[in-house]
Scaffold this motif. Structure first.
Motif, short mmCIF file in Angstrom:
data_model
loop_
_atom_site.label_atom_id
_atom_site.label_comp_id
_atom_site.label_asym_id
_atom_site.label_seq_id
_atom_site.Cartn_x
_atom_site.Cartn_y
_atom_site.Cartn_z
N PHE A 118 33.06 34.52 70.69
CA PHE A 118 33.26 35.10 69.36
C PHE A 118 33.81 34.06 68.39
O PHE A 118 33.28 33.83 67.32
CB PHE A 118 34.23 36.28 69.48
CG PHE A 118 34.53 36.95 68.19
CD1 PHE A 118 33.60 37.77 67.58
CD2 PHE A 118 35.75 36.73 67.56
CE1 PHE A 118 33.87 38.36 66.36
CE2 PHE A 118 36.03 37.34 66.35
CZ PHE A 118 35.09 38.15 65.74
N CYS A 119 34.91 33.41 68.78
CA CYS A 119 35.49 32.34 67.95
C CYS A 119 36.39 31.48 68.83
O CYS A 119 37.46 31.92 69.26
CB CYS A 119 36.29 32.90 66.78
SG CYS A 119 37.09 31.57 65.82
N PHE A 162 34.07 30.77 62.08
CA PHE A 162 33.96 31.44 60.79
C PHE A 162 34.80 30.71 59.76
O PHE A 162 35.61 29.85 60.10
CB PHE A 162 34.46 32.89 60.89
CG PHE A 162 33.82 33.67 61.99
CD1 PHE A 162 32.57 34.23 61.83
CD2 PHE A 162 34.46 33.81 63.21
CE1 PHE A 162 31.97 34.93 62.85
CE2 PHE A 162 33.86 34.51 64.24
CZ PHE A 162 32.62 35.08 64.06
N LYS A 180 38.38 29.13 68.18
CA LYS A 180 39.74 28.90 67.64
C LYS A 180 40.65 30.09 67.96
O LYS A 180 41.80 29.93 68.35
CB LYS A 180 39.65 28.67 66.12
CG LYS A 180 40.97 28.44 65.44
CD LYS A 180 41.77 27.28 66.03
CE LYS A 180 41.26 25.93 65.65
NZ LYS A 180 42.11 24.84 66.18
N LYS A 181 40.08 31.27 67.83
CA LYS A 181 40.86 32.47 68.16
C LYS A 181 41.21 32.47 69.66
O LYS A 181 42.31 32.83 70.07
CB LYS A 181 40.05 33.72 67.79
CG LYS A 181 40.80 35.00 67.98
CD LYS A 181 40.04 36.15 67.35
CE LYS A 181 40.72 37.47 67.64
NZ LYS A 181 40.11 38.59 66.96
N CYS A 238 37.92 35.91 57.18
CA CYS A 238 38.14 36.60 58.46
C CYS A 238 39.24 37.65 58.33
O CYS A 238 40.28 37.57 58.99
CB CYS A 238 38.48 35.58 59.54
SG CYS A 238 37.18 34.37 59.83
N CYS A 298 45.56 30.58 60.88
CA CYS A 298 44.31 29.81 60.92
C CYS A 298 44.00 29.23 59.54
O CYS A 298 43.63 28.06 59.42
CB CYS A 298 43.17 30.72 61.39
SG CYS A 298 41.59 29.89 61.48
N GLN A 303 44.58 35.27 61.12
CA GLN A 303 44.02 34.75 59.88
C GLN A 303 45.02 33.88 59.10
O GLN A 303 44.68 32.79 58.64
CB GLN A 303 43.54 35.90 58.98
CG GLN A 303 42.79 35.38 57.77
CD GLN A 303 42.61 36.44 56.71
OE1 GLN A 303 43.32 37.43 56.68
NE2 GLN A 303 41.64 36.22 55.85
N TRP A 323 39.65 40.57 59.38
CA TRP A 323 39.98 41.41 60.53
C TRP A 323 40.69 40.63 61.64
O TRP A 323 41.09 41.20 62.63
CB TRP A 323 38.70 42.03 61.11
CG TRP A 323 37.52 41.20 60.79
CD1 TRP A 323 36.60 41.44 59.82
CD2 TRP A 323 37.15 39.94 61.38
NE1 TRP A 323 35.69 40.42 59.77
CE2 TRP A 323 36.00 39.49 60.71
CE3 TRP A 323 37.69 39.16 62.39
CZ2 TRP A 323 35.37 38.29 61.03
CZ3 TRP A 323 37.07 37.96 62.71
CH2 TRP A 323 35.93 37.55 62.03
N CYS A 324 40.83 39.31 61.46
CA CYS A 324 41.42 38.52 62.57
C CYS A 324 42.94 38.50 62.45
O CYS A 324 43.51 38.20 61.40
CB CYS A 324 40.88 37.09 62.53
SG CYS A 324 41.63 36.04 63.78
N PRO A 327 37.87 30.81 57.65
CA PRO A 327 39.09 31.63 57.79
C PRO A 327 39.38 32.50 56.57
O PRO A 327 39.92 33.59 56.71
CB PRO A 327 40.18 30.58 57.99
CG PRO A 327 39.48 29.42 58.57
CD PRO A 327 38.10 29.41 57.99
N ARG A 382 36.34 26.38 64.73
CA ARG A 382 36.32 27.71 64.10
C ARG A 382 34.86 28.14 63.95
O ARG A 382 34.03 27.37 63.48
CB ARG A 382 36.97 27.66 62.72
CG ARG A 382 38.45 27.38 62.77
CD ARG A 382 38.99 27.12 61.38
NE ARG A 382 40.44 26.92 61.42
CZ ARG A 382 41.01 25.76 61.70
NH1 ARG A 382 40.28 24.69 61.97
NH2 ARG A 382 42.32 25.66 61.75
S1 SF4 Z 1 40.61 33.58 61.16
FE1 SF4 Z 1 38.42 33.51 61.64
S2 SF4 Z 1 38.03 31.33 62.15
FE2 SF4 Z 1 40.25 31.69 62.26
S3 SF4 Z 1 40.66 32.15 64.42
FE3 SF4 Z 1 40.36 34.08 63.35
S4 SF4 Z 1 38.16 34.55 63.62
FE4 SF4 Z 1 38.44 32.38 64.08
#
Ligand code: SF4
Length: 275
Positions: free
Chosen positions: A13-14, A241, A16-17, A246, A255, A252, A248-249, A243, A239
């Motif tokens: 999915f990501c 995406f 970095k996450k 993002c 990041c 965020q 929903w992360c 940041p 990454r």
């Molecule tokens: S903000 Fe986006 S790019 Fe950063 S860790 Fe979360 S999903 Fe990944």
């Protein structure tokens, strides 16, 4: 390497996450969606655990009280700015009680949990000394394995994750000596405002996978874990995406701060298969 299936999926999915959660193990603020889903799960678990002995469901009011208490405790860890609109605590309480009321009236009376069949934690040995860990929600006495899901939209069986079905089936065989007759997803649809109302979706039922499916998936998972070990040794965590988009992360804020400090490098899609 010991890993859960969701950990493997997290890298795809990501990356970095994945790094934040599993490598650096940075605690993330709880999101209301997670607090809600976990509270529904724990309320159903509370009912079915006692049902192994009593063979009867708890009164609906008792499950509702348990749900409200669990949800309120979990929402205490959620930052205030997340508790708005469809994540307003009053709305989440009412929605959860509605879900549980329907489930306990319409589904639960027809389900008898197998002994040791509630919230079953498992470990599956994989080739190359890997191990897969996980948990399934309920095995009933008709040998149907249930997974409870909360989701914004109705679940589309055409997009079912076959690997997850195989893992559950294999876990059932190891723990109970035989695979399930079938697998059933009980989906609580929260509704996203555009795609219909909130409600309890009709049961989504799948036939049990074959033994050949299990062998094939075990080999694939071991290969993925080999690649994950390699990615960790190379610290390959780009990454996927941008940041700033993002929303929903849960990582965020961190990041985006690091992304700005690094000069906003271009996001890069890295899948496990492409490593
Ligand atoms: S903000 Fe986006 S790019 Fe950063 S860790 Fe979360 S999903 Fe990944």
């Amino acid at each position: 390497m010991r890993s859960s299936y969701s950990r493997i999926g997290s890298y795809g999915f990501c990356p970095k996450k994945y790094e934040y959660r599993y490598v650096s193990q940075i605690p993330a603020p709880t999101k209301p969606e997670l607090a809600f889903g976990v509270s529904i799960h724990e309320s159903l678990e509370h009912n079915f655990l006692q049902k192994i002995e009593t063979r009867k469901d708890l009164p609906i009011g008792e499950v509702a009280v348990f749900f409200r208490r669990t949800l309120d405790e979990r929402l205490e860890a959620v930052p205030d700015e997340f508790l708005r609109g469809p994540s307003d605590p009053h709305y989440l309480r009412a929605l959860g009680e509605h879900f549980l009321d329907r489930f306990l009236k319409e589904r639960a009376p027809g389900l008898q949990p197998a002994t040791r069949g509630v919230e079953c934690s498992f470990r599956l040995p994989l080739p190359n000394d890997h191990e897969l860990t996980g948990q399934f929600d309920l095995l009933d006495t008709d040998w149907v394995l249930h997974d409870f899901k909360t989701s914004n939209k109705p679940y589309d069986p055409r997009r079912a994750d076959r690997t997850q079905l195989v893992i559950y089936s294999w876990a059932c065989e190891r723990m109970f000596g035989r695979p399930p007759k079938e697998l059933c997803f009980d989906v609580f649809v929260k509704g996203d405002g555009a795609d219909g109302a909130a409600g309890l979706q009709d049961p989504v039922v799948f036939p049990a996978p074959t033994a050949a499916d299990m062998g094939r998936i075990a080999a694939q998972l071991a290969t993925l874990l080999d690649r994950l070990v390699l990615a960790e040794s190379r610290r390959d965590f780009p990454r996927s995406f941008e940041p700033s988009r993002c929303h929903w992360c849960e990582y965020q804020t961190l990041c985006q701060k690091e992304w700005d400090q690094e000069g906003q490098p271009r996001p890069q899609k890295v899948s496990l298969g492409s490593l």
